[in-house]
Motif scaffolding. Structure first.
Motif, short mmCIF file in Angstrom:
data_model
loop_
_atom_site.label_atom_id
_atom_site.label_comp_id
_atom_site.label_asym_id
_atom_site.label_seq_id
_atom_site.Cartn_x
_atom_site.Cartn_y
_atom_site.Cartn_z
N SER A 16 0.81 -1.22 0.00
CA SER A 16 0.00 0.00 0.00
C SER A 16 0.85 1.27 0.00
O SER A 16 0.34 2.36 -0.22
CB SER A 16 -0.90 0.01 1.23
OG SER A 16 -0.16 0.32 2.40
N GLY A 17 2.16 1.12 0.29
CA GLY A 17 3.03 2.28 0.37
C GLY A 17 2.97 3.00 1.70
O GLY A 17 3.43 4.13 1.84
N TYR A 18 2.45 2.34 2.74
CA TYR A 18 2.26 2.97 4.04
C TYR A 18 3.57 3.06 4.82
O TYR A 18 4.19 2.05 5.12
CB TYR A 18 1.23 2.18 4.85
CG TYR A 18 1.01 2.66 6.27
CD1 TYR A 18 0.17 3.74 6.53
CD2 TYR A 18 1.63 2.04 7.34
CE1 TYR A 18 -0.04 4.17 7.84
CE2 TYR A 18 1.42 2.46 8.66
CZ TYR A 18 0.59 3.54 8.89
OH TYR A 18 0.38 3.96 10.17
N LYS A 19 4.01 4.26 5.14
CA LYS A 19 5.18 4.51 6.00
C LYS A 19 6.26 3.44 5.83
O LYS A 19 6.55 2.68 6.75
CB LYS A 19 4.75 4.58 7.46
CG LYS A 19 3.85 5.76 7.77
CD LYS A 19 3.52 5.83 9.25
CE LYS A 19 2.64 7.03 9.56
NZ LYS A 19 2.27 7.12 10.98
N PRO A 20 6.87 3.36 4.65
CA PRO A 20 7.79 2.24 4.37
C PRO A 20 8.95 2.12 5.34
O PRO A 20 9.40 1.01 5.63
CB PRO A 20 8.28 2.52 2.95
CG PRO A 20 7.94 3.95 2.68
CD PRO A 20 6.74 4.25 3.49
N ALA A 21 9.49 3.25 5.86
CA ALA A 21 10.61 3.13 6.80
C ALA A 21 10.19 2.39 8.06
O ALA A 21 10.91 1.51 8.55
CB ALA A 21 11.15 4.52 7.15
N SER A 22 9.02 2.71 8.58
CA SER A 22 8.52 2.02 9.77
C SER A 22 8.24 0.55 9.49
O SER A 22 8.50 -0.31 10.32
CB SER A 22 7.25 2.71 10.27
OG SER A 22 7.51 4.03 10.66
N VAL A 23 7.69 0.29 8.30
CA VAL A 23 7.38 -1.10 7.94
C VAL A 23 8.65 -1.91 7.80
O VAL A 23 8.75 -3.03 8.30
CB VAL A 23 6.54 -1.15 6.65
CG1 VAL A 23 6.33 -2.58 6.20
CG2 VAL A 23 5.18 -0.48 6.87
N TYR A 24 9.66 -1.35 7.11
CA TYR A 24 10.92 -2.07 6.95
C TYR A 24 11.59 -2.30 8.31
O TYR A 24 12.20 -3.36 8.55
CB TYR A 24 11.86 -1.32 6.02
CG TYR A 24 11.60 -1.57 4.56
CD1 TYR A 24 11.62 -2.87 4.04
CD2 TYR A 24 11.33 -0.53 3.68
CE1 TYR A 24 11.38 -3.12 2.70
CE2 TYR A 24 11.09 -0.76 2.33
CZ TYR A 24 11.11 -2.05 1.85
OH TYR A 24 10.86 -2.30 0.52
N SER A 25 11.48 -1.34 9.21
CA SER A 25 12.04 -1.53 10.55
C SER A 25 11.35 -2.68 11.27
O SER A 25 11.99 -3.48 11.96
CB SER A 25 11.89 -0.25 11.38
OG SER A 25 12.73 0.77 10.88
N SER A 26 10.03 -2.77 11.10
CA SER A 26 9.29 -3.86 11.74
C SER A 26 9.62 -5.20 11.11
O SER A 26 9.75 -6.21 11.80
CB SER A 26 7.78 -3.58 11.63
OG SER A 26 7.44 -2.42 12.35
N LEU A 27 9.78 -5.22 9.79
CA LEU A 27 10.20 -6.46 9.12
C LEU A 27 11.59 -6.87 9.59
O LEU A 27 11.87 -8.07 9.77
CB LEU A 27 10.20 -6.27 7.60
CG LEU A 27 8.83 -6.31 6.91
CD1 LEU A 27 8.94 -5.78 5.49
CD2 LEU A 27 8.26 -7.73 6.91
N ALA A 28 12.46 -5.90 9.82
CA ALA A 28 13.80 -6.19 10.33
C ALA A 28 13.72 -6.82 11.72
O ALA A 28 14.45 -7.78 12.02
CB ALA A 28 14.63 -4.91 10.37
N TYR A 29 12.84 -6.27 12.55
CA TYR A 29 12.66 -6.82 13.91
C TYR A 29 12.16 -8.26 13.85
O TYR A 29 12.65 -9.14 14.57
CB TYR A 29 11.69 -5.95 14.68
CG TYR A 29 11.31 -6.50 16.03
CD1 TYR A 29 12.19 -6.40 17.12
CD2 TYR A 29 10.09 -7.14 16.23
CE1 TYR A 29 11.85 -6.92 18.36
CE2 TYR A 29 9.74 -7.66 17.47
CZ TYR A 29 10.62 -7.54 18.53
OH TYR A 29 10.28 -8.07 19.75
N VAL A 30 11.18 -8.52 12.98
CA VAL A 30 10.65 -9.88 12.84
C VAL A 30 11.74 -10.82 12.36
O VAL A 30 11.90 -11.93 12.88
CB VAL A 30 9.45 -9.89 11.86
CG1 VAL A 30 9.02 -11.32 11.56
CG2 VAL A 30 8.27 -9.11 12.44
#
Length: 224
Positions: free
Chosen positions: A104-118
């Motif tokens: 969806s293009g939602y806040k990609p920096a935050s999403v990538y950070s969360s994917l990194a955490y996972v």
């Protein structure tokens, strides 16, 4: 949709950070058709999430996501769901929600950070570092990404000078963050600078005294 004037008191309490009072207000509202709404579920879900009552939060946040109404709130709730899933060990569900957000293009920096955490929680170090790099490329001053990158590098004993730089930058953005204080202390510990390690880890412990990871880091620093 619920009348915003009816919800105003609870919304104000939520914005002030009084999540218990806000939740109590929302739950006290009469159960009628006017108030049985996506908006009410949205605020109840957020209150439960802030109070770390995750199972309760999921029930309400999923209602918002499946409703399909108000795209911004749906995306926000997807993000909160992903964080809850990650923190409660449901990594596949977390990845599903996060990938939906990337689409969806939602806040990609935050999403990538969360994917990194996972990825980090799944012991996939290289993938975690790659996601943190992407987050920092998109938003160079994203404190979560900077802190995560520094912490992973330190934990893997990789490029500790860079790890220190990342964690210092993160803490400068969020000086009251227990996570940032802990990460900086952890880097100093890895560097063998025990006075500095103890200083920052003690500050982190004061802010989150029940956190097991911070407590373990402090024990290591004290025993060294």
């Amino acid at each position: 949709m619920a009348d915003n004037n009816i919800l105003k008191r609870g919304i104000n309490l939520y914005k002030k950070g009084d999540y218990n009072a806000s939740l109590a207000f929302f739950l006290s509202l009469p159960d009628d058709s006017e108030l049985n709404s996506v908006e009410l579920a949205y605020y109840i879900g957020l209150c439960y999430a802030k109070l770390e009552r995750y199972d309760d939060a999921l029930l309400y946040l999923e209602q918002v996501v499946t409703s399909g109404s108000e795209l911004d709130r749906v995306l926000q709730c997807r993000y909160v769901l992903a964080v809850i899933y990650a923190n409660s060990g449901r990594k596949k569900l977390a990845e599903f929600e996060l990938n939906k957000l990337l689409e969806s293009g939602y806040k990609p920096a935050s999403v990538y950070s969360s994917l990194a955490y996972v990825a980090w929680k799944q012991d996939d170090v290289e993938r975690s570092l790659e996601f943190y790099r992407k987050a920092i490329e998109i938003e160079p001053e994203n404190a979560t990404a900077l802190n995560g990158m520094g912490y992973v590098l330190a934990s893997e004993n990789r490029d500790l000078a860079k790890a220190l730089s990342f964690c210092k930058r993160a803490l400068s953005k969020r000086p009251d963050s227990a996570a940032c204080l802990d990460s900086l202390g952890w880097v100093y510990l890895k560097l063998g600078l025990m006075d500095d390690a103890y200083k920052y880890l003690s500050q982190a412990k004061e802010k989150l005294p029940e956190n097991e990871e911070i407590s373990e880091h402090l024990r290591i620093a004290q025993g060294s």
